[in-house]
Write an enzyme that holds these catalytic residues in place. Structure first.
Site, PDB file in Angstrom:
ATOM      1  N   ASP A 100       7.789 -67.338 -24.467  1.00 26.51           N
ATOM      2  CA  ASP A 100       8.468 -66.156 -25.006  1.00 26.51           C
ATOM      3  C   ASP A 100       7.705 -64.894 -24.591  1.00 26.51           C
ATOM      4  O   ASP A 100       6.661 -64.976 -23.958  1.00 26.51           O
ATOM      5  CB  ASP A 100       8.587 -66.262 -26.541  1.00 26.51           C
ATOM      6  CG  ASP A 100       7.233 -66.365 -27.230  1.00 26.51           C
ATOM      7  OD1 ASP A 100       6.291 -66.896 -26.620  1.00 26.51           O
ATOM      8  OD2 ASP A 100       7.102 -65.918 -28.384  1.00 26.51           O
ATOM      9  N   HIS A 141       8.916 -75.030 -21.071  1.00 23.23           N
ATOM     10  CA  HIS A 141       9.767 -73.990 -21.654  1.00 23.23           C
ATOM     11  C   HIS A 141       9.183 -72.610 -21.377  1.00 23.23           C
ATOM     12  O   HIS A 141       8.095 -72.282 -21.855  1.00 23.23           O
ATOM     13  CB  HIS A 141       9.851 -74.240 -23.170  1.00 23.23           C
ATOM     14  CG  HIS A 141      10.672 -73.244 -23.914  1.00 23.23           C
ATOM     15  ND1 HIS A 141      12.041 -73.346 -24.029  1.00 23.23           N
ATOM     16  CD2 HIS A 141      10.323 -72.119 -24.571  1.00 23.23           C
ATOM     17  CE1 HIS A 141      12.483 -72.334 -24.744  1.00 23.23           C
ATOM     18  NE2 HIS A 141      11.464 -71.571 -25.093  1.00 23.23           N
ATOM     19  N   ASP A 178      10.089 -83.686 -20.618  1.00 21.30           N
ATOM     20  CA  ASP A 178       9.823 -82.590 -19.673  1.00 21.30           C
ATOM     21  C   ASP A 178      11.124 -81.861 -19.365  1.00 21.30           C
ATOM     22  O   ASP A 178      11.672 -81.965 -18.268  1.00 21.30           O
ATOM     23  CB  ASP A 178       9.179 -83.141 -18.395  1.00 21.30           C
ATOM     24  CG  ASP A 178       8.788 -82.017 -17.446  1.00 21.30           C
ATOM     25  OD1 ASP A 178       8.629 -80.874 -17.922  1.00 21.30           O
ATOM     26  OD2 ASP A 178       8.646 -82.283 -16.241  1.00 21.30           O
ATOM     27  N   GLU A 221       6.404 -76.647 -24.317  1.00 20.01           N
ATOM     28  CA  GLU A 221       6.158 -75.238 -24.009  1.00 20.01           C
ATOM     29  C   GLU A 221       4.803 -75.117 -23.317  1.00 20.01           C
ATOM     30  O   GLU A 221       4.024 -76.082 -23.238  1.00 20.01           O
ATOM     31  CB  GLU A 221       6.202 -74.386 -25.282  1.00 20.01           C
ATOM     32  CG  GLU A 221       6.296 -72.899 -24.965  1.00 20.01           C
ATOM     33  CD  GLU A 221       6.914 -72.052 -26.073  1.00 20.01           C
ATOM     34  OE1 GLU A 221       7.356 -72.600 -27.091  1.00 20.01           O
ATOM     35  OE2 GLU A 221       6.940 -70.811 -25.901  1.00 20.01           O
TER      36      GLU A 221
HETATM   37  O1  9MR Z   1       1.657 -73.404 -31.411  1.00 22.81           O
HETATM   38  C1  9MR Z   1       2.362 -73.096 -32.593  1.00 22.81           C
HETATM   39  C2  9MR Z   1       2.352 -74.295 -33.490  1.00 22.81           C
HETATM   40  O2  9MR Z   1       1.045 -74.598 -33.917  1.00 22.81           O
HETATM   41  C3  9MR Z   1       3.241 -74.019 -34.687  1.00 22.81           C
HETATM   42  O3  9MR Z   1       3.332 -75.187 -35.464  1.00 22.81           O
HETATM   43  C4  9MR Z   1       4.626 -73.580 -34.223  1.00 22.81           C
HETATM   44  C5  9MR Z   1       5.558 -73.255 -35.358  1.00 22.81           C
HETATM   45  O4  9MR Z   1       5.120 -72.171 -36.102  1.00 22.81           O
HETATM   46  O5  9MR Z   1       4.520 -72.437 -33.401  1.00 22.81           O
HETATM   47  C6  9MR Z   1       3.753 -72.664 -32.246  1.00 22.81           C
HETATM   48  O6  9MR Z   1       3.619 -71.476 -31.554  1.00 22.81           O
HETATM   49  C7  9MR Z   1       4.729 -70.936 -30.882  1.00 22.81           C
HETATM   50  C8  9MR Z   1       4.900 -69.536 -31.403  1.00 22.81           C
HETATM   51  O7  9MR Z   1       5.358 -69.586 -32.723  1.00 22.81           O
HETATM   52  C9  9MR Z   1       5.795 -68.680 -30.526  1.00 22.81           C
HETATM   53  N1  9MR Z   1       5.380 -68.721 -29.161  1.00 22.81           N
HETATM   54  C10 9MR Z   1       5.345 -70.073 -28.629  1.00 22.81           C
HETATM   55  C11 9MR Z   1       4.361 -70.926 -29.398  1.00 22.81           C
HETATM   56  C12 9MR Z   1       4.252 -72.333 -28.825  1.00 22.81           C
HETATM   57  O8  9MR Z   1       5.343 -73.116 -29.086  1.00 22.81           O
END
Ligand code: 9MR
Length: 898
Positions: A386, A709, A757, A766
């Protein structure tokens, strides 16, 4: 620290571009449908209860418990997460409401003053319907005050044909509503929607146990796992451990053969049966071929009639990987054009640089009501796939990069990367590239600090991101969303304090002004956090970006105090560290550390970066205890993984790697080989010795993740865009399955199989800045082992005594003792300063300083040190910022003194 660790609210859907809300062309989506382009919808594989097909027209019977309904009720469940026990995904809602899943129900405050039922919608997409099948649609729901709701199963696009339309009379106490209908169509992607608009006054809606049963079993996805012999598809170090895993029904040992690139058998032996591995559900054997040490390419292992994917025995891959894992950061940069000459195939215009259609990040306002100013928060790295930038996640990432650099000053087995190694715009500026890259993020973190004179001055805003989630693909410079600063948080403020304190010591030899700016910011952040110790980021602030909420910031306080103490040596920070429960707590849990659990960063730095903390030996011993824990886990694991919880977490690969960081630190502390070998075995899992038989690092291994992602590495969605660059880590198996694709394809998965994947699986696949940082750290550690041969420690002992210290200056005497049995004839002793100390004069030696590194040489007359004898020399220095501890590491003629 952040609890609970698994099952937290997922936050990151991948909406479709230009999606229309059913029944309205204007209402904007907040958690809208995910991209259909990349979602390979397959026909149902098995028809269920074919005999129940009754009518071709949609038939509806409210609350009917007819025979048909009863039968449909036993059919397969088509709704994903209808119980809301682990959050709200994959449910979406229109703008203007927020989900609340506390208590295991999904609730929302519905605003008054809307006109049409479809002005407020909660829905779920991608529900397969099979023509002529009968379905039982059921849900529990309540409203306060009582309202008539509208629930539909419908076509997701114009004309939004409804196959069932229910108008339940909702009541405050709640009730269960049941309907049956027969689908008139075959449709892979129907929607279930609750239309809740049209009320003049606000009300509260809740639902639970949403179920749509009937139709066909959902398609079962079977990953292609290739040969049953699982190896590190990248490389084993010639003189390091070499292990593999065989998936087999056999319960007694099987013969194995190792073949070289020419197909000749070069080693053989028998497997060790290991029983059923809980993380994969497979019966497995392990193979140990560690005694074979000949470097080469194209090796394979054969056992039980299966031949592994090919692999190398050699060190070259890790030389490349340690650079690639860091090069990843340049193409994550915000606010700067990515140059094609530096990253062929990855050039793109600067993102969020204040040029339309971007609406930031050079002058970003707060969310309404949060602040009255705008900040220039340009630069930094995009967090992940993102375009958000989050201080807590930026914090651990930049800290791990700085620690990778700092380790080269303090550990015996390192090969530093210099200026120019990463092909950056800053290459050639006389500063190691890894610090240039770290600075790009650190400058951003500093910009997130509230300016003096404003409320909460000194604190840091938790994050900055788009107002709403955007779809894929979307290059950063094309993002037209409004950008907003979110409220300050104690956790973000302490991340800033910790990283700025670390930057203050590491940048001192290169840019004293930047170092000083960091120290000032760190002190201001610390004071502001102390004054506001519980400003927590909201768990429901997850629209347009991740929440990164954290209910316990005692570990952030500890980490910040530790870094401030290491840099300044001041009593306030020493006392805080010593009094913190985090200092002595058992922080080596089975799940590892991450952005929400950072006490480990402080503890490891106190153990491995020189400092004069009372009781430092116990701190060092505690890191070794942690390593023992992870080593025991690895040894017991048939796939050799230093991570074995009953369910795998979001970003499990980074937790596996961080557990390796602990083992690596224990090796640096003790020099005991088993800890190093633990790391060398742990990487095998990342590179293919796993249930899926694949590497999780793009470009490394015959079968490797490459569809991570990301909004700009969206090759899977748009062939004109690239895949992620070589050296990009995928998050990895995640039992939570928070995204719809994973929920659909992987339901019921054993932990190691909870991965796909596919670009649409943001919960398992991601890429992020805080996952590549332990990959970079660990690959640098592995590269530092060379071919795996262990260097004997130098036969020397150094006594380093600072006899006098005054503001800005100090004088030190160094004695080098020959502890060996033969005479040393000519010597060069090396150590590093942390913090910008500079030698101003010296005696009985010829001394030269370059950056932080000091080399003292003999003067000819004192070149010989007989066994058991010593030489002594001394020097004066200045510029110490505060703490001026004795170095931990001295190397004499290239070998680390014991
Ligand atoms: O890495 C994060 C993970 O530990 C959390 O459980 C999750 C849900 O809150 O979010 C992950 O982080 C994401 C973030 O919220 C937005 N950018 C992408 C991150 C990786 O998926």
């Amino acid at each position: 620290m952040r609890e609970p660790r698994s099952g937290n609210a997922p936050t990151n859907p991948a909406p479709v571009r230009g999606a229309r809300v059913p029944g309205s062309s204007t209402a904007p989506l907040v958690h809208p449908p995910h991209d259909l382009q990349g979602n390979r919808v397959t026909r149902p594989s098995r028809r269920w209860a074919r005999s129940l097909a009754v009518t071709a027209a949609a038939a509806l019977a409210a609350s009917a418990i007819s025979l048909t309904a009863h039968a449909a009720d036993e059919g397969p469940e088509q709704i994903v997460n209808g119980t809301f026990d682990t959050g709200s995904d994959p449910w979406w809602h229109t703008q203007g409401i927020a989900f609340d899943t506390t208590g295991g129900r999904l609730c929302a405050d519905i605003p008054g003053g809307t006109v049409n039922p479809w002005d407020v919608i909660i829905g779920q997409n991608d529900i397969p319907l099979v023509k002529d099948e009968t379905y039982a649609f059921r849900f529990f729901s309540s409203s306060d005050p009582a309202k008539v709701g509208r629930a539909l199963v419908q076509l997701p696009v114009d004309p939004y044909t409804a196959y069932v339309t229910a108008n339940p009379e909702l009541v405050p106490g709640g009730a269960t509503y049941s309907y049956t209908f027969t689908s008139p169509v075959d449709l892979p992607n129907a929607q279930v929607v609750f239309q809740l608009g049209g009320s003049a006054t606000p009300w509260r809606f809740c639902m639970d146990d949403v179920s749509l049963k009937g139709g066909a079993e959902r398609d079962t996805y079977k990953p292609d796992t290739g040969p049953r012999v699982r190896v590190n598809q990248v490389a084993y170090l010639p003189k390091g451990p070499k292990n593999a895993t065989v998936v087999t029904d056999a319960t007694t040992p099987l013969p194995w053969q190792l073949k070289n690139g020419g197909g000749q058998v070069v080693a053989s032996g028998s497997t060790t049966p290991r029983g059923v591995d809980a993380s994969s559900g497979q019966n497995v054997h392990s193979i140990d071929f560690g005694t074979y040490a000949v470097a080469g390419t194209g090796y394979t292992l054969t056992a039980d009639g299966e031949t592994s994917r090919p692999f190398d025995i050699g060190a070259a891959a890790y030389e490349r990987l340690r650079a690639d894992a860091l090069k990843f950061y340049y193409t994550q940069r915000s606010g700067i054009a990515i140059r094609d000459d530096l990253r062929p195939g990855y050039a793109r215009p600067a993102g969020h640089a204040g040029v339309a259609p971007n609406r930031g990040d050079t002058s970003v306002p707060c969310q309404p009501g949060v602040c009255d100013y705008t900040l220039d928060v340009s630069g930094g790295w995009y967090d992940a796939g993102d375009h958000g930038k989050y201080v807590v996640n930026g914090g651990i990432s930049v800290a791990q990069l700085m620690s990778e650099f700092e380790r080269t000053k303090n550990a015996a087995t390192t090969v530093p990367l210099g200026d120019g190694a990463l092909a950056l715009p800053e290459s050639g500026n006389g500063v190691p590239d890894i610090l240039d890259e770290a600075r790009w993020e650190q400058e951003f973190l500093l910009r997130m600090q509230v300016p003096a004179g404003k409320p909460y001055a000194g604190m840091a805003h938790h994050k900055i991101h788009d107002e709403n989630w955007t779809g894929l693909p979307l290059l950063p410079h094309l993002d037209a969303q409004k950008r907003e600063l979110h409220p300050v948080s104690t956790a973000a403020t302490l991340n800033l304090a910790a990283t700025a304190a670390q930057a203050a010591r590491l940048f001192a030899p290169y840019d004293p002004a930047f170092a000083a700016r960091n120290l000032t910011a760190a002190r201001a952040a610390w004071a502001a956090a102390k004054a506001n110790p519980a400003r927590l980021a909201s768990p429901s602030d997850g629209t347009g970006g991740g929440a990164y909420d954290d209910a316990d910031v005692s570990d952030e306080f500890y980490w910040a105090a530790a870094e401030l103490y290491i840099t300044t040596g001041e009593n306030e920070f020493k006392n805080y560290v010593l009094a913190s429960p985090q200092h002595t707590a058992d922080i080596w849990g089975p799940r590892g550390f991450d952005w929400g659990h950072v006490a480990q960063l402080g503890r490891i730095d106190l153990a491995t970066v020189p400092n004069a903390l009372p009781g430092r030996d116990q701190v060092r011993a505690s890191v070794v205890q942690g390593a023992d824990r992870y080593l025991a886990t690895l040894t017991a694991h048939p796939y050799g993984v230093p991570y074995d919880p009953p369910t795998y977490d979001w970003g499990s690969n980074n937790l596996v790697l961080n557990n390796m960081v602990v083992m690596a630190a224990a090796y640096d502390i003790t020099g005991t080989l088993k800890y190093r070998d633990g790391v060398l075995q742990g990487i095998d899992y990342i590179f293919g010795r796993n249930a899926l038989n694949q590497s999780y690092v793009t470009g490394y291994g015959e079968v490797a993740s490459h569809n991570q992602h990301s909004r700009w590495y969206s090759h899977q969605l748009d062939p004109a865009l690239p895949n992620p660059p070589a050296g990009t880590l995928a998050g990895g198996p995640n039992s939570g399955l928070q995204d719809p694709l994973a929920a659909d394809k992987l339901r019921g998965c054993k932990p190691q199989f909870c991965y796909i994947d596919d670009i649409n699986s943001w919960a398992t696949n991601e890429l992020t800045i805080n996952w590549n940082s332990p990959l970079a750290w660990v690959s640098a550690f592995v590269a530092g082992q060379g071919d795996g041969a262990v260097k004997a420690p130098g036969a020397c002992q150094v006594t380093y005594t600072t006899h006098g210290q005054w503001p800005g200056g100090f004088t030190t005497q160094v004695t080098v003792k020959n502890t060996g049995t033969s005479a040393i004839k000519g010597w060069a002793l090396k150590w590093s300063f942390l913090g910008g100390q500079k030698v101003t004069g010296f005696w009985s030696t010829d001394l030269a300083q370059s950056g932080a590194t000091v080399t003292a040489r003999d003067l000819g007359w004192n070149k010989e040190i007989k066994p058991g004898r010593s030489v002594t020399f001394g020097f004066n220095g200045d510029g110490a910022p505060g703490a001026n501890p004795a170095p931990d590491l001295f190397t004499l003629n290239g070998a680390a003194c014991a």
